[in-house]
Design a protein around this motif. Structure first.
Motif, PDB file in Angstrom:
ATOM      1  N   LEU A   1      -6.873  12.010  -7.920  1.00 49.37           N
ATOM      2  CA  LEU A   1      -5.730  11.386  -7.250  1.00 49.37           C
ATOM      3  C   LEU A   1      -5.749  11.658  -5.752  1.00 49.37           C
ATOM      4  CD1 LEU A   1      -3.133  12.084 -10.033  1.00 49.37           C
ATOM      5  CD2 LEU A   1      -3.906   9.827  -9.281  1.00 49.37           C
ATOM      6  N   ASP A   2      -6.272  12.815  -5.330  1.00 52.36           N
ATOM      7  CA  ASP A   2      -6.470  13.073  -3.896  1.00 52.36           C
ATOM      8  C   ASP A   2      -7.401  12.027  -3.295  1.00 52.36           C
ATOM      9  OD1 ASP A   2      -4.847  15.301  -3.594  1.00 52.36           O
ATOM     10  OD2 ASP A   2      -6.484  16.737  -3.906  1.00 52.36           O
ATOM     11  N   LEU A   3      -8.493  11.748  -4.013  1.00 54.02           N
ATOM     12  CA  LEU A   3      -9.441  10.735  -3.535  1.00 54.02           C
ATOM     13  C   LEU A   3      -8.792   9.351  -3.484  1.00 54.02           C
ATOM     14  CD1 LEU A   3     -12.711  11.766  -5.408  1.00 54.02           C
ATOM     15  CD2 LEU A   3     -12.123  12.158  -3.009  1.00 54.02           C
ATOM     16  N   ALA A   4      -8.030   9.023  -4.519  1.00 50.15           N
ATOM     17  CA  ALA A   4      -7.359   7.719  -4.559  1.00 50.15           C
ATOM     18  C   ALA A   4      -6.357   7.593  -3.424  1.00 50.15           C
ATOM     19  CB  ALA A   4      -6.660   7.530  -5.901  1.00 50.15           C
ATOM     20  N   LEU A   5      -5.593   8.648  -3.180  1.00 53.20           N
ATOM     21  CA  LEU A   5      -4.618   8.615  -2.098  1.00 53.20           C
ATOM     22  C   LEU A   5      -5.305   8.498  -0.748  1.00 53.20           C
ATOM     23  CD1 LEU A   5      -1.667   8.683  -1.320  1.00 53.20           C
ATOM     24  CD2 LEU A   5      -1.775  11.184  -1.376  1.00 53.20           C
ATOM     25  N   GLY A   6      -6.409   9.204  -0.590  1.00 58.24           N
ATOM     26  CA  GLY A   6      -7.178   9.093   0.652  1.00 58.24           C
ATOM     27  C   GLY A   6      -7.665   7.674   0.892  1.00 58.24           C
ATOM     28  N   ALA A   7      -8.117   7.006  -0.164  1.00 67.34           N
ATOM     29  CA  ALA A   7      -8.591   5.624  -0.041  1.00 67.34           C
ATOM     30  C   ALA A   7      -7.451   4.688   0.342  1.00 67.34           C
ATOM     31  CB  ALA A   7      -9.240   5.181  -1.343  1.00 67.34           C
TER      32      ALA A   7
ATOM     33  N   TYR B   1      -4.364   2.680   7.285  1.00 66.23           N
ATOM     34  CA  TYR B   1      -4.746   2.844   8.690  1.00 66.23           C
ATOM     35  C   TYR B   1      -5.531   1.637   9.177  1.00 66.23           C
ATOM     36  CZ  TYR B   1      -3.248   7.700   8.286  1.00 66.23           C
ATOM     37  OH  TYR B   1      -2.518   8.834   8.084  1.00 66.23           O
ATOM     38  N   ALA B   2      -6.364   1.059   8.308  1.00 66.42           N
ATOM     39  CA  ALA B   2      -7.125  -0.128   8.668  1.00 66.42           C
ATOM     40  C   ALA B   2      -6.207  -1.328   8.885  1.00 66.42           C
ATOM     41  CB  ALA B   2      -8.150  -0.450   7.579  1.00 66.42           C
TER      42      ALA B   2
ATOM     43  N   LEU C   1       0.825  -1.206   0.000  1.00 68.65           N
ATOM     44  CA  LEU C   1       0.000   0.000   0.000  1.00 68.65           C
ATOM     45  C   LEU C   1       0.861   1.259   0.000  1.00 68.65           C
ATOM     46  CD1 LEU C   1      -2.780  -1.160   2.465  1.00 68.65           C
ATOM     47  CD2 LEU C   1      -3.078  -0.622   0.026  1.00 68.65           C
ATOM     48  N   ALA C   2       1.994   1.218   0.698  1.00 66.86           N
ATOM     49  CA  ALA C   2       2.907   2.362   0.695  1.00 66.86           C
ATOM     50  C   ALA C   2       3.468   2.589  -0.704  1.00 66.86           C
ATOM     51  CB  ALA C   2       4.037   2.148   1.705  1.00 66.86           C
ATOM     52  N   SER C   3       3.745   1.526  -1.425  1.00 65.49           N
ATOM     53  CA  SER C   3       4.215   1.660  -2.806  1.00 65.49           C
ATOM     54  C   SER C   3       3.153   2.302  -3.684  1.00 65.49           C
ATOM     55  CB  SER C   3       4.589   0.291  -3.380  1.00 65.49           C
ATOM     56  OG  SER C   3       5.673  -0.250  -2.687  1.00 65.49           O
ATOM     57  N   ILE C   4       1.929   1.881  -3.510  1.00 62.77           N
ATOM     58  CA  ILE C   4       0.823   2.467  -4.272  1.00 62.77           C
ATOM     59  C   ILE C   4       0.660   3.938  -3.906  1.00 62.77           C
ATOM     60  CG2 ILE C   4      -1.683   2.423  -4.605  1.00 62.77           C
ATOM     61  CD1 ILE C   4      -1.476  -0.664  -4.219  1.00 62.77           C
ATOM     62  N   ALA C   5       0.771   4.246  -2.618  1.00 62.01           N
ATOM     63  CA  ALA C   5       0.641   5.640  -2.169  1.00 62.01           C
ATOM     64  C   ALA C   5       1.740   6.514  -2.778  1.00 62.01           C
ATOM     65  CB  ALA C   5       0.685   5.708  -0.642  1.00 62.01           C
ATOM     66  N   ARG C   6       2.956   5.993  -2.855  1.00 67.57           N
ATOM     67  CA  ARG C   6       4.046   6.755  -3.478  1.00 67.57           C
ATOM     68  C   ARG C   6       3.772   6.997  -4.962  1.00 67.57           C
ATOM     69  NH1 ARG C   6       7.123   3.514   0.032  1.00 67.57           N
ATOM     70  NH2 ARG C   6       7.459   1.968  -1.602  1.00 67.57           N
ATOM     71  N   LEU C   7       3.265   5.987  -5.641  1.00 70.30           N
ATOM     72  CA  LEU C   7       2.931   6.117  -7.056  1.00 70.30           C
ATOM     73  C   LEU C   7       1.848   7.171  -7.266  1.00 70.30           C
ATOM     74  CD1 LEU C   7       3.214   4.960  -9.986  1.00 70.30           C
ATOM     75  CD2 LEU C   7       1.328   3.448  -9.369  1.00 70.30           C
TER      76      LEU C   7
ATOM     77  N   ALA D   1      -7.579  14.714   5.972  1.00 70.11           N
ATOM     78  CA  ALA D   1      -8.989  15.062   5.924  1.00 70.11           C
ATOM     79  C   ALA D   1      -9.722  14.154   4.943  1.00 70.11           C
ATOM     80  CB  ALA D   1      -9.161  16.524   5.524  1.00 70.11           C
ATOM     81  N   VAL D   2      -9.095  13.864   3.810  1.00 73.36           N
ATOM     82  CA  VAL D   2      -9.701  12.961   2.824  1.00 73.36           C
ATOM     83  C   VAL D   2      -9.793  11.555   3.411  1.00 73.36           C
ATOM     84  CG1 VAL D   2      -9.354  11.859   0.586  1.00 73.36           C
ATOM     85  CG2 VAL D   2      -8.978  14.307   0.840  1.00 73.36           C
ATOM     86  N   ALA D   3      -8.754  11.134   4.122  1.00 69.49           N
ATOM     87  CA  ALA D   3      -8.721   9.774   4.679  1.00 69.49           C
ATOM     88  C   ALA D   3      -9.781   9.575   5.751  1.00 69.49           C
ATOM     89  CB  ALA D   3      -7.337   9.489   5.244  1.00 69.49           C
ATOM     90  N   ARG D   4     -10.145  10.640   6.462  1.00 72.64           N
ATOM     91  CA  ARG D   4     -11.139  10.508   7.519  1.00 72.64           C
ATOM     92  C   ARG D   4     -12.561  10.391   7.001  1.00 72.64           C
ATOM     93  NH1 ARG D   4      -9.350  15.481  10.099  1.00 72.64           N
ATOM     94  NH2 ARG D   4      -7.161  15.068  10.246  1.00 72.64           N
TER      95      ARG D   4
END
Length: 80
Positions: free
Chosen positions: A46-52, A58-59, A20-26, A76-79
């Motif tokens: 991409l903000d929405l994708a990163l938040g997801a 976190y899960a 997931l960290a690799s995906i987040a970096r991408l 804020a997006v992640a919450r």
């Protein structure tokens, strides 16, 4: 047998967090590229994708924030 399960779960969570960290970096790289091109809609997507992805991290047990650039926006997006 119950002693074995948490160890397996921990290693799976660790591997999941790495992926997931690799995906987040991408996504972060793509977001920064889109931002430099003033492509507002792709940046928003991409903000929405990163938040997801951050929600998923976190899960899976992530404790500390990962990103400095736009961290308040991302958290804020992640919450939500």
């Amino acid at each position: 047998m119950s002693g074995i399960l948490p160890i397996e779960m921990a290693s799976q969570d660790s591997e999941s967090l790495k992926e997931l960290a690799s995906i987040a970096r991408l996504i972060t790289y793509a977001r920064q590229s889109a931002k430099s091109l003033n492509a507002d809609f792709p940046v928003w997507c991409l903000d929405l994708a990163l938040g997801a992805v951050l929600q998923e991290m976190y899960a899976n047990g992530l404790q500390a924030p990962l990103f400095d650039d736009g961290s308040e926006k991302m958290s804020a997006v992640a919450r939500h």
